[in-house]
Each structure stands twice: as structure tokens, then as C-alpha cells.
Design a protein around this motif. Sequence first.
Motif, PDB file in Angstrom:
ATOM      1  N   PHE A  32       1.268  -1.300  -0.049  1.00 13.49           N
ATOM      2  CA  PHE A  32       0.129   0.142   0.077  1.00 13.49           C
ATOM      3  C   PHE A  32       0.626   1.251  -0.097  1.00 13.49           C
ATOM      4  N   VAL A  33       0.863   2.025  -0.919  1.00 14.34           N
ATOM      5  CA  VAL A  33       1.509   3.065  -1.066  1.00 14.34           C
ATOM      6  C   VAL A  33       0.642   4.065  -1.109  1.00 14.34           C
ATOM      7  N   ASP A  34       1.626   5.507  -0.773  1.00 19.16           N
ATOM      8  CA  ASP A  34       0.594   6.895  -0.064  1.00 19.16           C
ATOM      9  C   ASP A  34       0.302   7.273  -1.774  1.00 19.16           C
ATOM     10  N   GLY A  35      -0.900   7.623  -2.201  1.00 18.00           N
ATOM     11  CA  GLY A  35      -1.205   8.062  -3.352  1.00 18.00           C
ATOM     12  C   GLY A  35      -0.968   9.807  -3.330  1.00 18.00           C
ATOM     13  N   GLU A  36      -0.960  10.441  -2.302  1.00 19.31           N
ATOM     14  CA  GLU A  36      -0.738  11.764  -2.485  1.00 19.31           C
ATOM     15  C   GLU A  36       0.735  11.929  -2.677  1.00 19.31           C
ATOM     16  N   LEU A  37       1.870  11.415  -2.723  1.00 21.75           N
ATOM     17  CA  LEU A  37       3.270  11.607  -2.457  1.00 21.75           C
ATOM     18  C   LEU A  37       3.100  11.031  -3.990  1.00 21.75           C
ATOM     19  N   PHE A  38       2.605  10.023  -4.857  1.00 23.28           N
ATOM     20  CA  PHE A  38       2.493   9.577  -5.902  1.00 23.28           C
ATOM     21  C   PHE A  38       1.824  10.454  -7.070  1.00 23.28           C
ATOM     22  N   SER A  39       1.211  11.314  -6.437  1.00 23.28           N
ATOM     23  CA  SER A  39       0.444  11.839  -7.197  1.00 23.28           C
ATOM     24  C   SER A  39      -0.252  13.832  -7.277  1.00 23.28           C
ATOM     25  N   TRP A  40       0.502  14.374  -5.922  1.00 21.71           N
ATOM     26  CA  TRP A  40      -0.011  15.619  -5.973  1.00 21.71           C
ATOM     27  C   TRP A  40       1.492  16.086  -6.033  1.00 21.71           C
ATOM     28  N   TYR A  41       1.347  17.076  -7.186  1.00 23.94           N
ATOM     29  CA  TYR A  41       2.389  18.011  -6.926  1.00 23.94           C
ATOM     30  C   TYR A  41       2.434  19.594  -6.338  1.00 23.94           C
ATOM     31  N   GLY A  42       3.136  20.006  -6.495  1.00 21.84           N
ATOM     32  CA  GLY A  42       2.665  21.791  -5.330  1.00 21.84           C
ATOM     33  C   GLY A  42       4.483  21.025  -4.431  1.00 21.84           C
ATOM     34  N   SER A  43       3.992  21.369  -3.314  1.00 27.64           N
ATOM     35  CA  SER A  43       4.823  21.454  -1.828  1.00 27.64           C
ATOM     36  C   SER A  43       5.138  19.912  -1.422  1.00 27.64           C
ATOM     37  N   ARG A  44       3.303  19.406  -1.722  1.00 27.95           N
ATOM     38  CA  ARG A  44       3.610  17.987  -1.070  1.00 27.95           C
ATOM     39  C   ARG A  44       5.189  17.056  -1.952  1.00 27.95           C
ATOM     40  N   LEU A  45       5.868  17.671  -2.999  1.00 28.18           N
ATOM     41  CA  LEU A  45       7.104  17.399  -3.140  1.00 28.18           C
ATOM     42  C   LEU A  45       8.313  17.751  -2.361  1.00 28.18           C
ATOM     43  N   LEU A  46       8.437  18.021  -1.342  1.00 30.09           N
ATOM     44  CA  LEU A  46       8.592  18.216  -0.661  1.00 30.09           C
ATOM     45  C   LEU A  46       9.050  17.303   0.076  1.00 30.09           C
ATOM     46  N   LYS A  47       8.010  16.491   0.821  1.00 24.32           N
ATOM     47  CA  LYS A  47       8.339  14.944   1.554  1.00 24.32           C
ATOM     48  C   LYS A  47       7.976  14.201   0.633  1.00 24.32           C
ATOM     49  N   ALA A  48       7.887  14.169  -0.391  1.00 27.94           N
ATOM     50  CA  ALA A  48       7.910  12.970  -1.252  1.00 27.94           C
ATOM     51  C   ALA A  48       8.895  12.279  -1.139  1.00 27.94           C
ATOM     52  N   PHE A  49      10.541  13.176  -1.836  1.00 25.42           N
ATOM     53  CA  PHE A  49      11.645  11.902  -1.347  1.00 25.42           C
ATOM     54  C   PHE A  49      12.302  11.717  -0.377  1.00 25.42           C
ATOM     55  N   ASP A  50      11.658  12.073   0.801  1.00 18.27           N
ATOM     56  CA  ASP A  50      12.326  10.932   1.285  1.00 18.27           C
ATOM     57  C   ASP A  50      11.373   9.353   2.065  1.00 18.27           C
ATOM     58  N   TYR A  51       9.997   9.848   1.405  1.00 18.69           N
ATOM     59  CA  TYR A  51       9.382   8.890   1.176  1.00 18.69           C
ATOM     60  C   TYR A  51       9.833   7.928  -0.070  1.00 18.69           C
ATOM     61  N   PHE A  52      10.207   8.117  -0.322  1.00 18.98           N
ATOM     62  CA  PHE A  52      10.480   7.345  -1.945  1.00 18.98           C
ATOM     63  C   PHE A  52      11.939   6.464  -1.301  1.00 18.98           C
ATOM     64  N   LYS A  53      12.624   7.141  -0.515  1.00 16.50           N
ATOM     65  CA  LYS A  53      13.872   6.130  -0.115  1.00 16.50           C
ATOM     66  C   LYS A  53      12.981   5.243   0.514  1.00 16.50           C
ATOM     67  N   LEU A  54      12.646   5.542   1.785  1.00 12.96           N
ATOM     68  CA  LEU A  54      12.337   4.641   2.990  1.00 12.96           C
ATOM     69  C   LEU A  54      11.212   3.223   2.292  1.00 12.96           C
ATOM     70  N   LEU A  55      10.435   3.686   0.779  1.00 10.79           N
ATOM     71  CA  LEU A  55      10.039   3.161   0.176  1.00 10.79           C
ATOM     72  C   LEU A  55      10.780   1.933  -0.472  1.00 10.79           C
ATOM     73  N   ARG A  56      12.094   1.959  -0.504  1.00 11.98           N
ATOM     74  CA  ARG A  56      13.416   1.347  -1.710  1.00 11.98           C
ATOM     75  C   ARG A  56      13.274   0.259  -0.514  1.00 11.98           C
ATOM     76  N   GLU A  57      13.393   1.157   0.807  1.00 12.18           N
ATOM     77  CA  GLU A  57      14.117  -0.133   1.689  1.00 12.18           C
ATOM     78  C   GLU A  57      12.928  -0.781   2.798  1.00 12.18           C
ATOM     79  N   ARG A  58      11.688  -0.673   1.974  1.00 12.25           N
ATOM     80  CA  ARG A  58      10.966  -1.621   2.332  1.00 12.25           C
ATOM     81  C   ARG A  58      10.659  -2.825   1.570  1.00 12.25           C
ATOM     82  N   ILE A  59      11.141  -2.419   0.530  1.00 13.51           N
ATOM     83  CA  ILE A  59      10.948  -3.464  -1.013  1.00 13.51           C
ATOM     84  C   ILE A  59      12.506  -4.090  -1.417  1.00 13.51           C
TER      85      ILE A  59
END
Length: 246
Positions: free
Chosen positions: A219-246
Amino acid sequence: MRIVSLVPSQTELLHDLGLEDQIVGITKFCVHPYHYKSVKTMVGGTKQIKIEKIKALNPDIILCNKEENTKEIVEACQDICEVHVSELYTIEDTLKLISYYGERFNKRTNAEAINEKIKYKLQDFKKFIADKPKIKVAYFIWRKPWMVAAKNTFIDYMLTLNRFENIYGNLERYPEVDITKIQQEGDPEIVMLSSEPYPFKDEHAFEIGRVAHNPKTIFVDGELFSWYGSRLLKAFDYFKLLRERI
């Protein structure tokens, strides 16, 4: 300047640009920042609006998005005041939108600061992801019918950035798919179930698991894959954690 925003991610961006006092109307899906739901006027959803409510707010500008809002909504809003319709597929598009808002709403310094932070985090993430293996994925956004994110979407752009190979990347936009054919159509190593717009649960993961060739379902955070704008400031840290999970 009285602003009505019909796009959740853009509402959050406006707030982060320092425009809270100028935002007079939002949609029921504008969930960030949380307190807006009690202090701002709700004017409907992203696909169905209450036009009389918007008129009563006497806005100077209404912000829409080509993907989020319908042509009919845009045309109805144009009878009220100026309308700006964004169209975004990449991070570069997002940076341009942030700069435009900075100019349009006299928040140039704030916009530049957000853009610089996004650029820094993006470059850092590119270094992180550069040597990671490509992984075949399927990204689901809906059920009944089953629908996925395909090419010419912001989600597909973000998947590519993460070195995820979208098995439905040969299809357009958000197509319906037959999950019983998922093996023949790409046989993903990872199946991603987005947190929005559909509320996927464990039973849906099992449903796909019964017809797929043993992929890992997450299950992934849809906001961090689809929300543009300032939410991108949170996206890249999340993506790093996601890679570690898989």
C-alpha cells in the motif's frame, strides 16, 4: 485577491506560499492543511461543484487543473471570474506552476524558496536512486473496474523517477485493466495499491494475489505519487523509505 481552489494539491501549495488569508473557497478533498475544513468554505468536490456557493464568495480567480476538473466546470467558472487551468506531467511543470503562482499572487520569494528546496531534494534523490535496480510494477488507483496509472500521467513520471518500470506504461492515462491477465501483460514484481482515490484494503491485495504470479503487494501513499506542488518536499524522503521496504 480572493482565491477559490478546486485542486487539493494546489490548495496546499497556496497555503505554503503564505496565501491562507486570500483563499476563500476549497473542495471537500482539500485535506491539507487540516484546519481548512473548518475555516474555509467548501464548494463541492473536484468533479462536481456548487456554482452558486462559488459566486457568493465573489472570487477574483478560480484555480483548476485539466486532470482534476472537467471542461464543464472550467466553463462554468469562467462565467464568474478569471480561471487558471494548470496541466502538469513532470516536476519541471510543477516548478513552473510554483513560479507562476509566485508572480501572480506576489509571493515570488516564497515560491523561489520552495522551488530551490524541491530541486535540492530531487538532485539528492537522483543520486540515491541511480544505482538501484529497476523493478517491474503495477500501480492501481481503482477497483470495480480495476484501473491503473499508465503513461502521460504524473504518477507514471514519478514511477519512472523511482526506477519502477510500469507494466502498463504502454497504455494511456488511467485505463481499465483485466487483472486475470496481469501475468501476460507484464507480470509485475510489485503491485502498488494507492491510498487514493480508492480505499484499498487487504482483501483487494489478496484478490490480485490470486491471479498474479506471486508479486509483493504494498500500500503506497497516493498523495506522494500524484500530488504536485509543495507536497513534493515530503515525497523524496518517502521514496527512499519505500525502496528500503521492498
